[in-house]
Design a protein around this motif. Structure first.
Motif, PDB file in Angstrom:
ATOM      1  N   ARG A 232      25.968  70.197  26.983  1.00 39.40           N
ATOM      2  CA  ARG A 232      26.866  71.297  27.389  1.00 39.40           C
ATOM      3  C   ARG A 232      28.311  70.860  27.300  1.00 39.40           C
ATOM      4  NH1 ARG A 232      23.941  72.200  31.810  1.00 39.40           N
ATOM      5  NH2 ARG A 232      25.565  71.263  33.111  1.00 39.40           N
ATOM      6  N   ASN A 233      28.592  69.629  27.757  1.00 36.66           N
ATOM      7  CA  ASN A 233      29.958  69.089  27.675  1.00 36.66           C
ATOM      8  C   ASN A 233      30.451  69.088  26.235  1.00 36.66           C
ATOM      9  OD1 ASN A 233      30.067  68.595  30.329  1.00 36.66           O
ATOM     10  ND2 ASN A 233      29.906  66.364  30.187  1.00 36.66           N
ATOM     11  N   VAL A 234      29.594  68.602  25.360  1.00 34.59           N
ATOM     12  CA  VAL A 234      29.979  68.482  23.945  1.00 34.59           C
ATOM     13  C   VAL A 234      30.179  69.858  23.329  1.00 34.59           C
ATOM     14  CG1 VAL A 234      29.113  67.751  21.680  1.00 34.59           C
ATOM     15  CG2 VAL A 234      28.949  66.204  23.621  1.00 34.59           C
ATOM     16  N   SER A 235      29.331  70.812  23.705  1.00 36.87           N
ATOM     17  CA  SER A 235      29.467  72.186  23.187  1.00 36.87           C
ATOM     18  C   SER A 235      30.798  72.775  23.623  1.00 36.87           C
ATOM     19  CB  SER A 235      28.337  73.080  23.706  1.00 36.87           C
ATOM     20  OG  SER A 235      27.098  72.648  23.200  1.00 36.87           O
ATOM     21  N   ASN A 236      31.169  72.551  24.879  1.00 43.12           N
ATOM     22  CA  ASN A 236      32.462  73.059  25.376  1.00 43.12           C
ATOM     23  C   ASN A 236      33.614  72.406  24.633  1.00 43.12           C
ATOM     24  OD1 ASN A 236      31.228  74.715  27.233  1.00 43.12           O
ATOM     25  ND2 ASN A 236      31.305  73.207  28.881  1.00 43.12           N
ATOM     26  N   TYR A 237      33.484  71.102  24.409  1.00 39.98           N
ATOM     27  CA  TYR A 237      34.528  70.389  23.661  1.00 39.98           C
ATOM     28  C   TYR A 237      34.659  70.966  22.257  1.00 39.98           C
ATOM     29  CZ  TYR A 237      37.055  66.663  21.292  1.00 39.98           C
ATOM     30  OH  TYR A 237      37.972  65.959  20.538  1.00 39.98           O
ATOM     31  N   LEU A 238      33.515  71.216  21.632  1.00 48.23           N
ATOM     32  CA  LEU A 238      33.511  71.772  20.268  1.00 48.23           C
ATOM     33  C   LEU A 238      34.202  73.129  20.253  1.00 48.23           C
ATOM     34  CD1 LEU A 238      32.417  71.391  17.350  1.00 48.23           C
ATOM     35  CD2 LEU A 238      30.326  72.511  18.092  1.00 48.23           C
ATOM     36  N   ASN A 239      33.901  73.955  21.264  1.00 57.41           N
ATOM     37  CA  ASN A 239      34.543  75.265  21.359  1.00 57.41           C
ATOM     38  C   ASN A 239      36.058  75.145  21.443  1.00 57.41           C
ATOM     39  OD1 ASN A 239      32.188  76.662  21.407  1.00 57.41           O
ATOM     40  ND2 ASN A 239      32.139  76.973  23.615  1.00 57.41           N
ATOM     41  N   GLN A 240      36.492  74.188  22.270  1.00 57.51           N
ATOM     42  CA  GLN A 240      37.914  74.148  22.619  1.00 57.51           C
ATOM     43  C   GLN A 240      38.739  73.232  21.721  1.00 57.51           C
ATOM     44  OE1 GLN A 240      37.428  72.931  26.664  1.00 57.51           O
ATOM     45  NE2 GLN A 240      36.320  74.821  27.122  1.00 57.51           N
ATOM     46  N   HIS A 241      38.075  72.312  21.013  1.00 58.86           N
ATOM     47  CA  HIS A 241      38.819  71.360  20.171  1.00 58.86           C
ATOM     48  C   HIS A 241      38.167  71.272  18.796  1.00 58.86           C
ATOM     49  CE1 HIS A 241      39.529  70.067  24.370  1.00 58.86           C
ATOM     50  NE2 HIS A 241      40.767  69.885  23.935  1.00 58.86           N
ATOM     51  N   GLN A 242      38.089  72.402  18.131  1.00 60.90           N
ATOM     52  CA  GLN A 242      37.426  72.456  16.826  1.00 60.90           C
ATOM     53  C   GLN A 242      37.995  71.435  15.843  1.00 60.90           C
ATOM     54  OE1 GLN A 242      35.189  74.424  14.637  1.00 60.90           O
ATOM     55  NE2 GLN A 242      34.117  74.442  16.563  1.00 60.90           N
ATOM     56  N   LYS A 243      39.312  71.404  15.775  1.00 61.11           N
ATOM     57  CA  LYS A 243      39.956  70.580  14.739  1.00 61.11           C
ATOM     58  C   LYS A 243      39.631  69.104  14.980  1.00 61.11           C
ATOM     59  CE  LYS A 243      44.303  69.927  12.374  1.00 61.11           C
ATOM     60  NZ  LYS A 243      45.728  69.810  12.514  1.00 61.11           N
ATOM     61  N   GLU A 244      39.799  68.664  16.216  1.00 65.51           N
ATOM     62  CA  GLU A 244      39.552  67.250  16.527  1.00 65.51           C
ATOM     63  C   GLU A 244      38.075  66.908  16.289  1.00 65.51           C
ATOM     64  OE1 GLU A 244      43.069  68.593  18.887  1.00 65.51           O
ATOM     65  OE2 GLU A 244      41.072  69.395  18.473  1.00 65.51           O
ATOM     66  N   ALA A 245      37.207  67.827  16.699  1.00 66.82           N
ATOM     67  CA  ALA A 245      35.771  67.578  16.533  1.00 66.82           C
ATOM     68  C   ALA A 245      35.406  67.444  15.055  1.00 66.82           C
ATOM     69  CB  ALA A 245      34.979  68.716  17.182  1.00 66.82           C
ATOM     70  N   ARG A 246      35.900  68.371  14.261  1.00 67.45           N
ATOM     71  CA  ARG A 246      35.571  68.336  12.829  1.00 67.45           C
ATOM     72  C   ARG A 246      36.201  67.136  12.145  1.00 67.45           C
ATOM     73  NH1 ARG A 246      33.536  73.211  10.342  1.00 67.45           N
ATOM     74  NH2 ARG A 246      33.047  74.704  11.983  1.00 67.45           N
ATOM     75  N   GLN A 247      37.398  66.758  12.602  1.00 71.01           N
ATOM     76  CA  GLN A 247      38.040  65.583  12.020  1.00 71.01           C
ATOM     77  C   GLN A 247      37.181  64.346  12.266  1.00 71.01           C
ATOM     78  OE1 GLN A 247      41.439  65.655  10.371  1.00 71.01           O
ATOM     79  NE2 GLN A 247      40.266  63.918   9.583  1.00 71.01           N
ATOM     80  N   ALA A 248      36.676  64.239  13.496  1.00 66.58           N
ATOM     81  CA  ALA A 248      35.833  63.083  13.841  1.00 66.58           C
ATOM     82  C   ALA A 248      34.569  63.075  12.975  1.00 66.58           C
ATOM     83  CB  ALA A 248      35.464  63.132  15.324  1.00 66.58           C
ATOM     84  N   ILE A 249      33.988  64.240  12.775  1.00 64.26           N
ATOM     85  CA  ILE A 249      32.766  64.329  11.968  1.00 64.26           C
ATOM     86  C   ILE A 249      33.056  63.971  10.508  1.00 64.26           C
ATOM     87  CG2 ILE A 249      31.059  65.954  11.028  1.00 64.26           C
ATOM     88  CD1 ILE A 249      31.290  67.420  13.801  1.00 64.26           C
ATOM     89  N   ALA A 250      34.143  64.508   9.975  1.00 66.00           N
ATOM     90  CA  ALA A 250      34.483  64.242   8.573  1.00 66.00           C
ATOM     91  C   ALA A 250      34.799  62.760   8.369  1.00 66.00           C
ATOM     92  CB  ALA A 250      35.653  65.107   8.145  1.00 66.00           C
ATOM     93  N   ASP A 251      35.530  62.170   9.315  1.00 61.80           N
ATOM     94  CA  ASP A 251      35.922  60.758   9.181  1.00 61.80           C
ATOM     95  C   ASP A 251      34.713  59.832   9.254  1.00 61.80           C
ATOM     96  OD1 ASP A 251      39.033  61.077  11.101  1.00 61.80           O
ATOM     97  OD2 ASP A 251      38.538  61.529   8.998  1.00 61.80           O
ATOM     98  N   SER A 252      33.722  60.234  10.003  1.00 67.64           N
ATOM     99  CA  SER A 252      32.567  59.349  10.224  1.00 67.64           C
ATOM    100  C   SER A 252      31.657  59.278   9.015  1.00 67.64           C
ATOM    101  CB  SER A 252      31.753  59.853  11.415  1.00 67.64           C
ATOM    102  OG  SER A 252      31.075  61.042  11.046  1.00 67.64           O
ATOM    103  N   LYS A 253      31.770  60.242   8.108  1.00 62.56           N
ATOM    104  CA  LYS A 253      30.886  60.329   6.924  1.00 62.56           C
ATOM    105  C   LYS A 253      29.420  60.535   7.335  1.00 62.56           C
ATOM    106  CE  LYS A 253      33.981  58.904   3.739  1.00 62.56           C
ATOM    107  NZ  LYS A 253      34.849  60.044   3.476  1.00 62.56           N
ATOM    108  N   ILE A 254      29.209  61.047   8.517  1.00 65.30           N
ATOM    109  CA  ILE A 254      27.830  61.309   8.944  1.00 65.30           C
ATOM    110  C   ILE A 254      27.221  62.393   8.056  1.00 65.30           C
ATOM    111  CG2 ILE A 254      28.112  63.180  10.685  1.00 65.30           C
ATOM    112  CD1 ILE A 254      26.518  61.362  12.581  1.00 65.30           C
ATOM    113  N   ILE A 255      28.047  63.301   7.604  1.00 67.19           N
ATOM    114  CA  ILE A 255      27.669  64.212   6.522  1.00 67.19           C
ATOM    115  C   ILE A 255      28.747  64.093   5.454  1.00 67.19           C
ATOM    116  CG2 ILE A 255      26.324  65.872   7.874  1.00 67.19           C
ATOM    117  CD1 ILE A 255      28.851  67.649   7.913  1.00 67.19           C
TER     118      ILE A 255
END
Lengths: 321, 262
Positions: A239-262
């Motif tokens: 739930r915490n992570v979902s709220n973070y994703l809602n409120q900080h889309q850019k930071e969340a996506r940046q972290a995902i893109a930088d990690s190369k997890i996808i």
């Protein structure tokens, strides 16, 4: 009053037991799309206060839902992400699972499934006879909605179209090379292809079915029975992570893109952010009505061999605050 | 006496096949033991039922025909190409210099990894599969033909030359019969390769063929059906191998009593 005191003391002891026991491993399978919360739980453990204390988060990436279910059946996973339709199919094959949390749903701000053809293609939602359809796996939600489109035209999915399985990342290339006539494109991939141009949307999962597909996280019922408080702690972090994703889309996506997890182009991935995020999934609670409507659809199409008791498939109590 | 012969034959059959029954028994034990999910390792009786379902529904015939067609066309092309190439490499020096390194270097490379390239060149249909089967089968057939031709006994070559044989007679009456057993070894190695490559390409991306049945059934959690399709593939491969052995016995009749293992 005495009863309340007793109850509080008992709860404290239970939580203490959980808190001071060794963390329990949660082995969870994720996929290459719609699993932002699961990826972030791995990439941003600072957002998950219970990780490392109550549970160890061991996430493995799988190319498709089918591979996740194989690993699950082999006892190598305790949990995984799945489309509701795939969960229904698995349940109809007597694979025990419990839907615990909802990540997103189709046609939301976070996720959509588009079926694209080339702009000058003769194929469309009104003409699919003889088409070669590119998918990432059989018995997935992607296949389901393609079948809906085919069967709506009175065609036989086994004889009147061809199905080709390939990784999601290759479907765009195959479409442009003329190797397939119609391909499935979840959000990111659809965005990339539309931005490149030369394609058109034949239909979307929601537009062709009228039923909203939900993407959930399931756990093994045995695992829940043995580790209920652990799963509750995980759900709280989710739930915490979902709220973070809602409120900080850019930071969340940046972290995902930088990690190369996808494998995503960060420049493109960051552009997909919608201007305004609505609450995507009713606070992460899997929706029973969605499950019922989906089951009606999948059974009517013959995609799901038999009905299952959907009330037993969801345990929403773990995710509720 | 007749009973003894029958008895000996029965014993011989048991000796040759008992390992299969040991494996089947082990499978049944594991399937019913609870050590592994019975869904992933269904019992033999379930696999047999699914196999019968494949036969009676017509699926086995429909998909099996498609698989065999692809395998045989690719294998057939490789026979002609491999024997021709192996012979040229053995007989013409510059052919040998040009091609031998390619075969030595390329033999261990898994050509299946080139399948995406083949798809983009030849498309997703039969042609990309047939070309890959051809390429994979070409190697063992060429290499065995080459070494077969090279391994003709010098005494036989000298003797035939001394008896006035010309190049053509030397080739057809000495070199080809000498190379024939080794060529057949190459064919026996190539047959399962042809089937394996066909199945793998059908698993990767196809909606027809036995490989599709294997992957689609697994996707539906119907592992019994998937294993039944795999069993069918095994039976087909076994039958083709026995046919090759029979053909070998007929063509290389002088080696009837000294059959090599391969």
């Amino acid at each position: 009053m005495f009863k309340n005191l007793l109850l509080s003391a008992a709860t404290m002891f239970a939580m203490a037991g959980v808190a001071y026991a060794d963390p329990v491993d949660i082995r969870i399978g994720a996929g290459p799309s719609a699993d932002e919360q699961l990826w972030l739980m791995k990439l941003r453990p600072d957002l998950t206060p219970n990780q490392g204390k109550v549970y160890n988060y061991k996430m493995t990436m799988f190319r498709g839902a089918n591979e996740r279910f194989v690993a699950y059946q082999a006892g190598q996973l305790d949990a995984g992400s799945t489309a509701m339709s795939a969960a229904l199919f698995a349940a109809s094959k007597d694979i025990p699972l419990t839907l615990v949390a909802a990540e997103t749903y189709d046609e939301s701000d976070f996720f959509s499934t588009d079926y694209l053809t080339l702009a000058d293609s003769k194929f469309s939602k009104d003409n699919l006879k003889g088409a070669t359809i590119g998918l990432s796996g059989f018995r997935t939600s992607f296949e389901l909605y393609a079948r809906v489109a085919v069967q709506k035209l009175g065609l036989n999915p086994e004889r009147d179209v061809n199905w080709l399985i390939m990784p999601l990342g290759n479907i765009g290339m195959a479409l442009r090379a003329g190797k397939i006539d119609l391909g499935v494109f979840p959000t990111f991939y659809s965005y990339v292809e539309n931005k490149t141009g030369g394609v058109k949307t034949a239909f979307t999962a929601f537009s062709i079915s009228g039923v909203r597909e939900e993407f959930d996280v399931f756990f093994s019922p045995d695992f829940i029975a043995k580790n209920r408080e652990v799963v509750r702690a995980w759900a709280s972090d989710f739930r915490n992570v979902s709220n973070y994703l809602n409120q900080h889309q850019k930071e969340a996506r940046q972290a995902i893109a930088d990690s190369k997890i996808i494998e995503v182009d960060p420049a493109v991935y960051l552009q997909i952010i919608p201007p305004e995020i609505k609450n995507p999934t009713q606070n992460g609670i899997p929706q029973i009505e969605t499950l019922r409507k989906l089951q009606d659809l999948t059974v009517s199409l013959g995609f799901q061999p038999k009905k299952v008791d959907v009330d037993k498939m969801i345990d929403a109590s773990l995710i509720k605050p | 006496m007749a009973n003894q012969t029958v008895g000996h034959k029965a014993l011989d059959l048991i000796r040759r096949t008992y390992s299969i029954f040991v494996v089947l028994a082990a499978w049944e034990i594991v399937s019913h033991s609870g050590w592994v999910s019975p869904r992933l390792t269904p019992g033999i009786e379930k696999i047999a039922v699914e196999f019968w379902g494949l036969v009676t529904s017509g699926d086995l015939l429909f998909h099996g025909r498609i698989t065999l067609q692809r395998a045989f066309i690719g294998f057939g092309l490789a026979i002609f190409g491999g024997i021709a190439l192996g012979t040229l490499m053995a007989r013409i020096r510059w052919f040998d210099i040009l091609f031998e390194p390619l075969f030595s270097f390329g033999y261990p490379v898994p050509k299946i990894s080139l399948y995406p390239v083949f798809i983009f060149v030849f498309g997703f249909g039969d042609l990309s599969k047939i070309m890959l089967i051809f390429l994979e089968c070409l190697y063992p057939i060429t290499v065995h033909t080459y070494y077969g031709m090279k391994s003709a006994e010098r005494v036989l070559v000298w003797a035939s030359r001394n008896m006035g044989a010309n190049s053509q007679q030397l080739f057809w009456r000495v070199l080809v019969p000498s190379a024939a057993p080794t060529i057949f070894s190459g064919l026996r190695i190539a047959v399962p390769v042809a089937l394996i490559v066909t199945i793998i390409t059908e698993i990767i991306g196809e909606s027809k063929g036995l490989g599709y049945i294997v992957s689609f059934s697994a996707a539906q959690f119907e592992y019994g059906r998937s294993l039944a399709a795999m069993f069918s593939i095994g039976v087909v491969g076994f039958v083709i191998d026995r046919l090759l052995i029979a053909l070998r016995k007929h063509i290389i009749f002088w080696q009837k009593d000294s059959m090599p293992i391969v």
